[in-house]
Scaffold this active site. Structure first.
Site, PDB file in Angstrom:
ATOM      1  N   GLU A  79       0.845  -1.188   0.000  1.00 28.12           N
ATOM      2  CA  GLU A  79       0.000   0.000   0.000  1.00 28.12           C
ATOM      3  C   GLU A  79       0.884   1.242   0.000  1.00 28.12           C
ATOM      4  OE1 GLU A  79      -2.822  -0.216   3.199  1.00 28.12           O
ATOM      5  OE2 GLU A  79      -3.789  -2.020   2.399  1.00 28.12           O
TER       6      GLU A  79
ATOM      7  N   THR B 284       1.974  -5.382 -10.069  1.00 27.86           N
ATOM      8  CA  THR B 284       2.475  -5.838 -11.367  1.00 27.86           C
ATOM      9  C   THR B 284       1.375  -6.599 -12.091  1.00 27.86           C
ATOM     10  OG1 THR B 284       4.725  -6.031 -10.500  1.00 27.86           O
ATOM     11  CG2 THR B 284       4.237  -7.212 -12.534  1.00 27.86           C
TER      12      THR B 284
ATOM     13  N   HIS C 234      31.884  -1.339 -21.114  1.00 25.20           N
ATOM     14  CA  HIS C 234      31.427  -0.693 -22.339  1.00 25.20           C
ATOM     15  C   HIS C 234      31.912   0.755 -22.454  1.00 25.20           C
ATOM     16  CE1 HIS C 234      28.708  -4.118 -22.803  1.00 25.20           C
ATOM     17  NE2 HIS C 234      28.391  -3.664 -23.989  1.00 25.20           N
TER      18      HIS C 234
ATOM     19  N   GLU D  16       9.890  -7.885  -3.914  1.00 26.61           N
ATOM     20  CA  GLU D  16       9.664  -8.980  -2.961  1.00 26.61           C
ATOM     21  C   GLU D  16      10.462  -8.802  -1.668  1.00 26.61           C
ATOM     22  OE1 GLU D  16       7.288 -10.201  -4.027  1.00 26.61           O
ATOM     23  OE2 GLU D  16       7.366 -11.040  -6.017  1.00 26.61           O
TER      24      GLU D  16
END
Length: 401
Positions: free
Chosen positions: A131, A162, A354, A379
């Site tokens: 919430e 989700t 990179h 989670e």
């Protein structure tokens, strides 16, 4: 060694499933993931392909039309999917948490009604616990369900849902105080409701509104939403398990499966980041040779590969512990904590390899760099995992007075 994170002791069926999913990821997900992610577009075609493969019924028992596979098979499948695009694994995860909760705790009527449709992907699941004001403090839930004859009337606001728009079944945790005297521990007065709804946004059934997608830094494509209940009437036979006051236990059991899933997602994203880093390091030249031949880069690759292997091993251990029927909150907490932290570190090292190109949206590592942070909080945060781990360790190692 052809690739990292191999799993010993798999059956022929498990290997065949994983090979099929890996092939699907390479052909159908990786070529389009970054483009869809940049557009924040729901991967409809990918989801339909996974339905055809039977992935939505992977852990649902055969008697309900599923494949009846283990949590380990599911976790390894999620690892492969997250390697392609983490958002797709999120679509699968919430569906499977609800299916698992139904399988473990639902009444026979609830199983007969929902599980066959979930196995076929006709009903897609989501679960709603968080919430706006409570964060990780589940005991502070304020959404409430009040008994009214043969129904419950639900009111409240939920957050971080989700599949909020695309799902047609939501497992919603609310406070229900009937039958619980004043002073009852908060977790004993919570109930999980099985809320059916239309897919989409706006008022999706009387008393239930899905306002729209939350705009996120990463984890795009999948719809993350709020859920607002205002006089939502739910029949009493849609209380999970048919008994009020058991919702906290239902949700925590489902979250253990979810934590294994998040660990698997971390493993998949880290695996992909390593692949991108080790490939780029052999193509990019500085000072007259590929940067992979510089010791500093070799050290990074060594650390990245070790973290990928360690996280994978811990994730597999947590899944196998749950499959054995044993309590696995310690192992799931450790796996989720380690895999998410290592994923962030491996992705950042690949980003550094990179160089300036990692900052460009033309390179895939830029997408992974934005996706990895979600795993640090999904989670349960690292701090919550440490609390769970610490408490369980003290249970196991308590000294006698």
């Amino acid at each position: 060694m052809t690739r990292l994170a191999q799993t010993e002791g798999l059956t022929d069926i498990q290997r065949e499933i994983l090979s099929t999913v890996r092939d699907f990821v390479d052909k159908e997900i990786l070529p389009v993931a970054t483009e869809l992610e940049h557009r924040d577009e729901y991967p409809t075609q990918i989801v339909e392909g996974l339905k055809e493969l039977g992935v939505f019924g992977l852990m649902i028992p055969e008697e309900y039309g599923g494949l009846g596979e283990s949590l380990l098979t599911y976790a390894l499948t999620v690892e492969e999917i997250a390697r392609g695009w983490m958002s797709v694994s999120g679509i699968i995860n919430t569906h499977f948490i609800v299916a698992y909760m139904l399988k473990q705790h639902g009444t026979q009527e609830q199983k007969d009604y929902f599980l066959p449709k979930m196995a076929a992907g006709e009903i897609r699941g989501a679960f709603s616990m968080s919430e706006p004001a409570l964060g990780s403090d589940v005991s502070a839930i304020s959404s409430k369900g009040v008994r009214d004859g043969d129904d419950y009337v639900l009111n409240g606001q939920k957050m971080w849902l989700t599949n909020g728009g695309s799902s047609t079944l939501v497992a919603v945790l609310c406070r229900t105080d009937e039958g619980h005297p004043e002073g009852t521990a908060p977790h004993k007065s919570m109930t999980t409701f099985l809320v059916e709804k239309e897919a989409g946004f706006g008022e999706v059934r009387p008393g239930l509104t899905i306002p729209g997608k939350i705009d996120k830094m990463g984890y795009k494509g999948v719809d993350t939403t709020e859920l607002i209940m205002d006089g939502l009437r739910i029949p009493a036979d849609r209380v999970l398990g048919g008994q009020s006051g058991r919702g906290f236990y239902h949700m925590m059991d489902g979250v253990e499966v979810g934590r294994v899933n998040v660990a698997a997602r971390g493993c998949g994203v880290a695996q992909r980041a390593f692949e991108l880093g080790v490939s780029y390091a052999q193509q990019r030249h500085t000072f007259g040779k590929p940067i992979a031949q510089h010791q500093a880069i070799q050290f990074k690759l060594a650390e990245m590969a070790t973290k990928v292997e360690a996280a994978h091993a811990m994730m597999v251990n947590a899944a196998r512990k749950k499959d054995s029927g044993q309590r696995n909150d310690l192992e799931a907490g450790m796996a989720k904590y380690l895999a998410s932290e290592y994923c962030k570190e491996v992705v950042e090292d690949a980003f550094r390899i990179h160089g300036g190109y990692g900052f460009s949206k033309e390179y895939e590592i830029e997408r992974l760099y934005r996706e990895a942070p979600m795993l640090l909080i999904g989670e349960g945060t690292a701090e919550i995992q440490k609390m769970i781990i610490g408490r369980r360790l003290l249970e196991e190692y308590r000294i006698q007075a």
